[in-house]
Design an enzyme around this catalytic site. Structure first.
Site, PDB file in Angstrom:
ATOM      1  N   HIS A  72       0.840  -1.202   0.000  1.00  0.00           N
ATOM      2  CA  HIS A  72       0.000   0.000   0.000  1.00  0.00           C
ATOM      3  C   HIS A  72       0.870   1.245   0.000  1.00  0.00           C
ATOM      4  O   HIS A  72       1.750   1.385   0.844  1.00  0.00           O
ATOM      5  CB  HIS A  72      -0.926   0.016   1.230  1.00  0.00           C
ATOM      6  CG  HIS A  72      -1.893   1.168   1.208  1.00  0.00           C
ATOM      7  ND1 HIS A  72      -2.079   1.997   2.287  1.00  0.00           N
ATOM      8  CD2 HIS A  72      -2.705   1.633   0.227  1.00  0.00           C
ATOM      9  CE1 HIS A  72      -2.985   2.924   1.964  1.00  0.00           C
ATOM     10  NE2 HIS A  72      -3.381   2.719   0.730  1.00  0.00           N
ATOM     11  N   GLU A 100     -16.574   1.513   0.732  1.00  0.00           N
ATOM     12  CA  GLU A 100     -16.095   2.070   2.004  1.00  0.00           C
ATOM     13  C   GLU A 100     -17.004   3.164   2.544  1.00  0.00           C
ATOM     14  O   GLU A 100     -17.103   3.346   3.762  1.00  0.00           O
ATOM     15  CB  GLU A 100     -14.664   2.600   1.839  1.00  0.00           C
ATOM     16  CG  GLU A 100     -14.534   3.777   0.893  1.00  0.00           C
ATOM     17  CD  GLU A 100     -13.076   4.073   0.485  1.00  0.00           C
ATOM     18  OE1 GLU A 100     -12.333   3.117   0.219  1.00  0.00           O
ATOM     19  OE2 GLU A 100     -12.705   5.247   0.452  1.00  0.00           O
TER      20      GLU A 100
HETATM   21  C1  NOJ Z   1      -8.831   6.113   0.489  1.00  0.00           C
HETATM   22  C2  NOJ Z   1      -8.929   4.792  -0.190  1.00  0.00           C
HETATM   23  O1  NOJ Z   1      -9.991   4.761  -1.101  1.00  0.00           O
HETATM   24  C3  NOJ Z   1      -9.111   3.754   0.869  1.00  0.00           C
HETATM   25  O2  NOJ Z   1      -9.352   2.492   0.294  1.00  0.00           O
HETATM   26  C4  NOJ Z   1      -7.894   3.752   1.759  1.00  0.00           C
HETATM   27  O3  NOJ Z   1      -8.084   2.832   2.787  1.00  0.00           O
HETATM   28  C5  NOJ Z   1      -7.642   5.130   2.351  1.00  0.00           C
HETATM   29  N1  NOJ Z   1      -7.681   6.132   1.340  1.00  0.00           N
HETATM   30  C6  NOJ Z   1      -6.307   5.211   3.043  1.00  0.00           C
HETATM   31  O4  NOJ Z   1      -5.291   5.198   2.098  1.00  0.00           O
HETATM   32 CA    CA Z   2     -11.317   6.702  -1.888  1.00  0.00          CA
END
Ligand code: NOJ
Ligand code: CA
Length: 702
Positions: free
Chosen positions: A411, A506
């Site tokens: 990541h 999310e």
């Molecule tokens: C936004 C991303 O869409 C999400 O998936 C991620 O967990 C967070 N940023 C942190 O990088």
């Molecule tokens: Ca995002």
């Protein structure tokens, strides 16, 4: 891989306007006209019906350069092109790229002679056109100020839109007539970190519309390279949509050097919604793969330490101090907050889970130092992408994952500091390779540093491509979040597996969320340009499961979460929920374990934007079919003919359906699993709950 190319050139009587060119079957026609003032224009028809009325073309550039009128036709060229190619990863095994092309070379010689070429490609499902500026004596460098490309519509079409915004696509869709577009209304500003709305009449592309006469029209662009993303502004009285390019930090649109060309402006049209979803025109308008040896590019089904941060039971940051600095802070001296998600121990739980259930990879967010300081600021050097927190042992994770046959996904959150990322990219990718990571999720949360460029501007468009190319040098696959929305560039860079660039699952964890219609719109809009890392598969849909007072929830049933693996194509798919949650529903989880993410064939069975979608797909290298059906907030019974199954074969259909009393809000976890024998020619009836769905696996009998 290219299988077959046929090409022949035919002639159209030269130097006359209007010129009409038909698609291979004749269904679609485009007419190019040069007006009496030498202004280029076009119109589009489908089966003899107007789709785009005579509309303006052209652009202006700095120093008074005007490429929108005063032109003469130098020459016209036409050809028919027919090729079949194989995507590295995809929805189908082979793609036919069949079009007629008209190339109009325009010149103007007010002071000095300058040339602009318009290239039109007409397919049976739509058309694309682009502006090209060949290398020439009196045009070397120029700065685009405005693009005038227009789409004059025939009426006040029903439209699925999100606000035009230079920085983000993470909005809920609105469904209104063009006359009722109001992009400033009702958008909850605190949910999205960085927003730059164009105005009340600005909307984003892909824009999906339906006319009262039942025509489905989609406006977009293909091959966005070295140019800003195109939004549209709406004349809400005359139903005219006009290109609106994302500016840079000082208001310019694009810096070009001849030979230069714009992305393709695209119009898909059909009287069947299913044809829009089946179209391969956007991919076809992109260039073939620049990566020759693609054997290392693999589909990825993954789990990860991720949803728990969005839910709030874990944190990305290791400590709760707020004065840290890369290169200065002694991370070992910080007091852990006790909630850090990315620990070696927790990572091993996910690795074990992935190994046990056959997932390819594990994503871990919050593994690297800097998260104490990352959000809502405008800071350089927040992350270095190579220093793990004290409780994350990269060597041990590498060793353990390798011993279990599981890959790790890196990541890279850049927190908008793109200069910092570019400077450190080689080091970051080398670090990944040393530790056996071959895929990266990158992220661009926040305003872009150092100059306040927009996420959709030319500078960033070039950055995302630079990252994909650089990753390819290291044989690394990419999944970019908060990037510009994709425009089919995964044909050219097949290691660019997916993007976010829309409102993902999310949002359901911590905001008003995504309404039940959301996933019935995304395939008609955001997914037109390429796969999305939507992160489906949430079984514990209510956040009250974790915190009794929380009202947030996923706006679907559990069965619909399963169906999304089929209705939302991506060669990179997450099973996003906690391992512990899956372990409690092993029978429903079986579908996520079985469903592939790479396909040999796809049939769009039934679809209506905003209402429902049903898609069947055949697994790569296998005879097994899968079907996903989803509905919006309305319950629905679908009767789907199983014509796609091979004739003469009996299949066991394993059906994962909503329970009798299922409802996305009141009873999302009610589901039932049943089996029956089916064959081609049968009709399958699926009953979908409000906000519900169904997922079916068709296993051929041996
Ligand atoms: C936004 C991303 O869409 C999400 O998936 C991620 O967990 C967070 N940023 C942190 O990088
Ligand atoms: Ca995002």
């Amino acid at each position: 891989m290219l299988l077959l190319v046929l090409l022949f050139v035919f002639f159209i009587s030269e130097l006359v306007s209007p010129v009409t060119i038909h698609s291979p079957s004749g269904k679609i026609s485009l007419t190019f006209t040069l007006s009496s003032s030498g202004a280029p224009q076009y119109a589009l028809r489908f089966k003899g019906r107007d789709v785009i009325l005579q509309s303006r073309l052209g652009l202006t550039a700095a120093d008074g350069l005007n490429f929108s009128e005063g032109f003469m036709i130098e020459k016209t060229d036409s050809l028919v092109f027919d090729e079949t190619w194989e995507p590295v990863l995809g929805e189908v095994k082979q793609i036919r790229n069949h079009y007629k092309e008209l190339k109009v070379t325009l010149s103007k010689s007010e002071d000095k002679k300058r040339i602009m070429i318009l290239i039109f490609r007409i397919y049976d499902d739509g058309a694309g056109f682009r502006y090209e500026f060949p290398a020439q004596e009196h045009l070397k460098y120029f700065i685009v100020k405005h693009e005038f490309t227009e789409f004059r519509l025939t009426g006040d079409h029903n439209t699925f839109w999100i606000p035009g915004d230079y920085d983000t696509n993470e909005y809920e869709y609105s469904e209104t007539r063009i006359s009722k577009i109001n992009a400033l209304r009702g958008q909850n500003s605190s949910e999205i970190s960085t927003r730059s709305i164009i105005g009340d009449n600005g909307v984003q592309t892909p824009l999906m519309m339906k006319s009262d006469e039942g025509l489905y029209i989609n406006l977009f662009e293909a091959a966005l390279v070295n140019y800003p993303a195109m939004h549209l502004t709406a004349d809400r009285e005359k139903y005219i949509l006009t290109a609106h390019l994302t500016p840079d930090a000082v208001g310019n649109k694009a810096y070009l050097q001849t030979h230069a060309r714009t992305p393709w402006r695209t119009i898909l049209v059909s009287d069947k919604a299913e044809d829009i979803l089946a179209s391969k025109m956007i991919l076809n308008l992109n260039e073939p793969s620049e990566i020759e040896e693609t054997g290392w590019i693999k589909p990825v089904k993954y789990v990860g330490i991720w949803w728990e941060m969005h839910v709030g039971t874990s944190s990305w940051n290791y400590s709760d101090v707020n004065n840290v600095k890369i290169g200065e802070t002694d991370w070992n001296s910080l007091k852990p907050n006790g909630r850090h998600g990315a620990t070696t121990e927790r990572t091993k739980v996910y690795i074990d889970f992935a190994a046990k259930h056959g997932f390819d990879a594990v994503l871990v967010e919050g593994w690297n130092v800097g998260w104490e300081d990352w959000f809502g600021s405008w800071k350089e050097n927040v992350f270095d992408f190579v220093t793990p927190y004290p409780d994350f042992d990269v060597e041990e994770v590498h060793r353990y994952a390798a011993s279990k046959g599981v890959k790790m996904i890196m990541h890279h959150e850049t927190s908008g500091s793109v200069t910092n990322y570019e400077r450190r990219m080689d080091e970051a990718f080398s670090f990944m390779k040393q530790h056996n990571y071959d895929a990266v999720k990158s992220g661009y949360v926040g305003r872009i540093i150092p100059r306040g460029e927009f996420h959709d501007g030319q500078w960033m468009v070039n950055h995302y491509i630079h990252a994909a190319k650089k990753a390819a040098e290291y044989k690394i696959m990419i999944n970019a979040h908060e990037s510009v929305r994709p425009t089919g560039l995964h044909r050219t860079y097949p290691n660019w597996l997916a993007n976010e660039a829309a409102r993902g699952n999310e949002f359901n964890a911590w905001s008003a969320g995504n309404p039940p219609s959301h996933e019935t719109i995304l395939p008609f809009t955001r997914l037109m340009g390429g796969p999305m890392d939507y992160t489906p598969g949430i079984f514990e849909t209510k956040m009250s499961f974790y915190y009794p007072d929380k009202k947030e929830q996923v706006h679907t049933t559990l069965a619909k979460q399963l169906a999304l693996y089929v209705t939302m194509y991506s060669p990179l798919q997450m099973a996003a929920d906690y391992p512990e949650n899956y372990e409690r529903y092993p029978d429903a989880f079986q579908f996520i374990k079985d469903v592939p993410v790479d396909w040999d064939d796809t049939k769009i069975l039934s679809a209506e934007p905003g209402d429902y979608i049903a898609i069947a797909r055949m697994e790569k290298g296998s005879e097994t079919w899968y079907l996903g059906a989803i509905t919006d907030e309305n319950p629905r019974t679908m009767k789907l003919p199983l014509d796609f199954l091979n004739t003469g074969v009996v299949y066991t259909a394993v059906m994962y359906a909503d329970g009798k009393d299922a409802h996305w809000e009141t009873n999302p976890k009610s589901y039932m699993i049943s089996k029956k024998n089916v064959k081609a020619g049968d009709t399958l009836e699926l009953v979908l709950a409000p906000g519900g769905g169904a997922a079916v696996q068709f296993l051929p009998e041996k």
